[in-house]
Design a protein around this motif. Structure first.
Motif, PDB file in Angstrom:
ATOM      1  N   MET A   1       0.858  -1.196   0.000  1.00  0.00           N
ATOM      2  CA  MET A   1       0.000   0.000   0.000  1.00  0.00           C
ATOM      3  C   MET A   1       0.892   1.244   0.000  1.00  0.00           C
ATOM      4  SD  MET A   1      -3.289   0.555   2.465  1.00  0.00           S
ATOM      5  CE  MET A   1      -2.468   1.314   3.846  1.00  0.00           C
ATOM      6  N   SER A   2       0.593   2.201  -0.891  1.00  0.00           N
ATOM      7  CA  SER A   2       1.440   3.401  -0.926  1.00  0.00           C
ATOM      8  C   SER A   2       1.096   4.315   0.252  1.00  0.00           C
ATOM      9  CB  SER A   2       1.285   4.126  -2.256  1.00  0.00           C
ATOM     10  OG  SER A   2      -0.062   4.376  -2.492  1.00  0.00           O
TER      11      SER A   2
ATOM     12  N   ASP B   1      10.406   1.633   5.966  1.00  0.00           N
ATOM     13  CA  ASP B   1       8.985   1.909   6.203  1.00  0.00           C
ATOM     14  C   ASP B   1       8.725   3.420   6.098  1.00  0.00           C
ATOM     15  OD1 ASP B   1       6.341   1.845   7.135  1.00  0.00           O
ATOM     16  OD2 ASP B   1       6.972   1.907   9.247  1.00  0.00           O
TER      17      ASP B   1
ATOM     18  N   ARG C   1       0.130   7.384   2.678  1.00  0.00           N
ATOM     19  CA  ARG C   1      -0.806   8.493   2.459  1.00  0.00           C
ATOM     20  C   ARG C   1      -0.039   9.807   2.364  1.00  0.00           C
ATOM     21  NH1 ARG C   1      -3.729  10.073   8.095  1.00  0.00           N
ATOM     22  NH2 ARG C   1      -1.918   9.834   9.417  1.00  0.00           N
TER      23      ARG C   1
END
Ligand code: NAD
Length: 482
Positions: free
Chosen positions: A1-2, A31, A4
């Motif tokens: 997931m990219s 991360d 936010r």
């Protein structure tokens, strides 16, 4: 997931910036917590304009309206303590219990100021001239720039923003570049709690780019800043030109005195918690351990034993005592100071990189033994898990060494001798004094601040906050005025 994307928030709306900068987890640099869309000088000026436009209406709201918003925001912060604590630990690197504790503190601060604004803050009295009545009232200052450091990403913003809003000011808030996510959440919570558009604006951007606008624009009535001495001093010079009200909370070089009368187990715990808690990245961290001859060797031995069981690792893993250093720049600074101490003749225990712990900036806690109070390691702020030991003959010499600090924020003493404790409390030249407690760890309902280079302007927090966030008006009314 990219990850936010977080933007500035100006006039109640998201304002994308000119560049996206990664918000990196210091426990695992692979991360990316979020991408901060950072603004420029124009973003800062637009935010100031929005705050100025919102000020007249906000300053006329009732204390109850302002109190209710702060109280609602405080409730949400407390209800989301686990989630926000996890975010904070991931973004800044303090352990989850420390991070959760900081979030709870932020919620308590919001609720404290929700209550404070309902308290009486004025005076009504008789004039020394017959028949004339005098009132002294507190009015908001105007547009306040709030500029904060990375080491307390939610509590420091809360203890500045909450009183600013409580007393009817509008705010432009610029958090430190390393911690945009905690800042964004706090602003989002306050805005959803009911703040009108423009009352609280968030500017994400580099300090060197947006900072000067927020400190030198004529639209700014007051600046509350927490950060390093050098940045703070620069701001102070700028305010000489604009006349804006300014409050600075800057560095700390905090001594912990351990006398021959100390309970040594307690002394070790105070030093360890005060010096290595939050990876030593606290302005109130114990950094100079001033130990009298009588207990020096047994204290150092006990410290080394205790350091051996201090667990360093990923901030979000259960059972960890200390997370990573916040970023490569701070890690290099910590190591530089260890090198300086070594060159000055100290023996360094620990202080090595922990490469096998993970993909983060992990440093073993360090103790520099055999230092003298005039060594650089004992005069300059390191801001990492590094403490030094200074051997002194007796209590008198210890007090003199403790008072040699030019960044005297918090000073502590560990002793079972009541007279020694009372003498230290009275004669320490620090803003805060701790007896048989770590130098770090303060309450929110009492004044906070230091002496010397450590602070400038009125104290923060508790009942002291009204001093900075309001301006006082004295009014005289002649007899018979309808
Ligand atoms: P810093 O001075 O580098 O940055 C503080 C803030 O100022 C950041 O938001 C930064 O972006 C901004 N800034 C940078 N340049 C600016 C400029 N020219 N104009 C306006 N703003 C600018 O400090 P830091 O590294 O984020 O934080 C660590 C320091 O903060 C340490 O010295 C620590 O002791 C101090 N601190 C003090 C207290 C206290 O209450 N006394 C509390 C926490 C931290």
């Amino acid at each position: 997931m990219s990850p936010r994307v977080l933007t500035s928030v100006v006039g109640g709306a998201a304002m994308p910036g000119t560049e996206e900068r990664p918000d990196v987890n210091p426990s695992d640099v692979r991360d990316v917590v979020a991408l901060a869309s950072v603004g420029d000088a124009g973003t800062a000026q637009t935010a100031l304009d929005a705050a100025a436009a919102a000020f007249p209406a906000w300053s006329r709201t009732t204390p109850w309206e302002r109190s209710s918003i702060l109280d609602r925001a405080g409730s949400e912060v407390l209800a989301r303590a686990d989630e926000l604590g996890d975010l904070l630990a991931r973004e800044e690197g303090k352990t989850f219990p420390e991070a959760r504790g900081e979030v709870v503190r932020a919620g308590q601060i919001l609720k404290y100021f929700a209550g404070t604004v309902l308290q009486p803050h004025g005076l009504a009295l008789d004039s020394v001239r017959p028949g004339i009545e005098v009132t002294v009232t507190r009015e908001p200052v105007g547009v306040v720039s709030v500029i904060t450091p990375w080491n307390f990403p939610i509590a420091i913003p809360a203890w500045k923003i909450a009183p600013a809003l409580a007393f009817g000011n509008t705010v432009v808030f610029k958090p430190a570049d390393l911690v945009p996510a905690s800042a964004w959440e706090l602003v989002d919570i306050l805005n959803r709690a009911g703040l009108p558009a423009g009352v609280l604006n968030l500017v994400l951007g580099r300090g060197s780019v947006v900072g000067p606008v927020l400190t030198s624009s004529p639209a700014v009535d007051a600046i509350t800043f927490t950060g390093s001495v050098s940045t703070g001093r620069g701001i102070l010079m700028e305010t000489a030109a604009t006349g804006a009200k300014v409050q600075l909370e800057l560095g700390g070089k905090n001594p912990l005195v351990i006398t021959g009368q100390a309970d040594l187990n307690l002394a070790v715990e105070c030093a360890i918690q005060g010096g290595f808690g939050s990876t030593g990245q606290r302005c109130t961290a114990s950094s100079v351990l001033v130990v009298t001859e009588a207990v020096h060797d047994s204290f150092v031995e006990a410290m080394i034993r205790r350091m051996g069981s201090w667990r360093v690792g990923d901030a979000r893993v259960e059972g960890i005592d200390m997370g990573p250093v916040v970023d490569p720049g701070q890690l290099a600074q910590d190591e530089d100071y260890l090198g300086i101490a070594r060159a000055e003749g100290a023996e360094i225990i620990g202080g090595h990189r922990l490469e096998d712990v993970g993909e983060g900036h992990f440093l073993a806690p360090a103790l520099a033994v055999g230092t003298s109070i005039d060594h650089r390691i004992n005069k300059e702020e390191v801001f990492g898990p590094v403490m030094s030991v200074v051997r002194v003959a007796d209590y008198e010499e210890a007090l003199a060494a403790a008072n040699a600090s030019t960044m005297n924020l918090s000073a502590g003493i560990v002793t079972r001798d009541l007279a020694e404790a009372a003498h230290f409390r009275r004669h320490s030249r620090a803003g805060m004094v701790m007896v048989n407690l770590p130098t770090a760890g303060v309450d929110f309902h009492v004044p906070f601040g230091g002496r010397g280079e450590s602070s400038h302007g009125p104290r923060e927090q508790g009942t002291a906050a009204v001093e900075f966030f309001t301006t006082s008006k004295t009014a005289y009314t002649a007899p018979g005025t309808p």
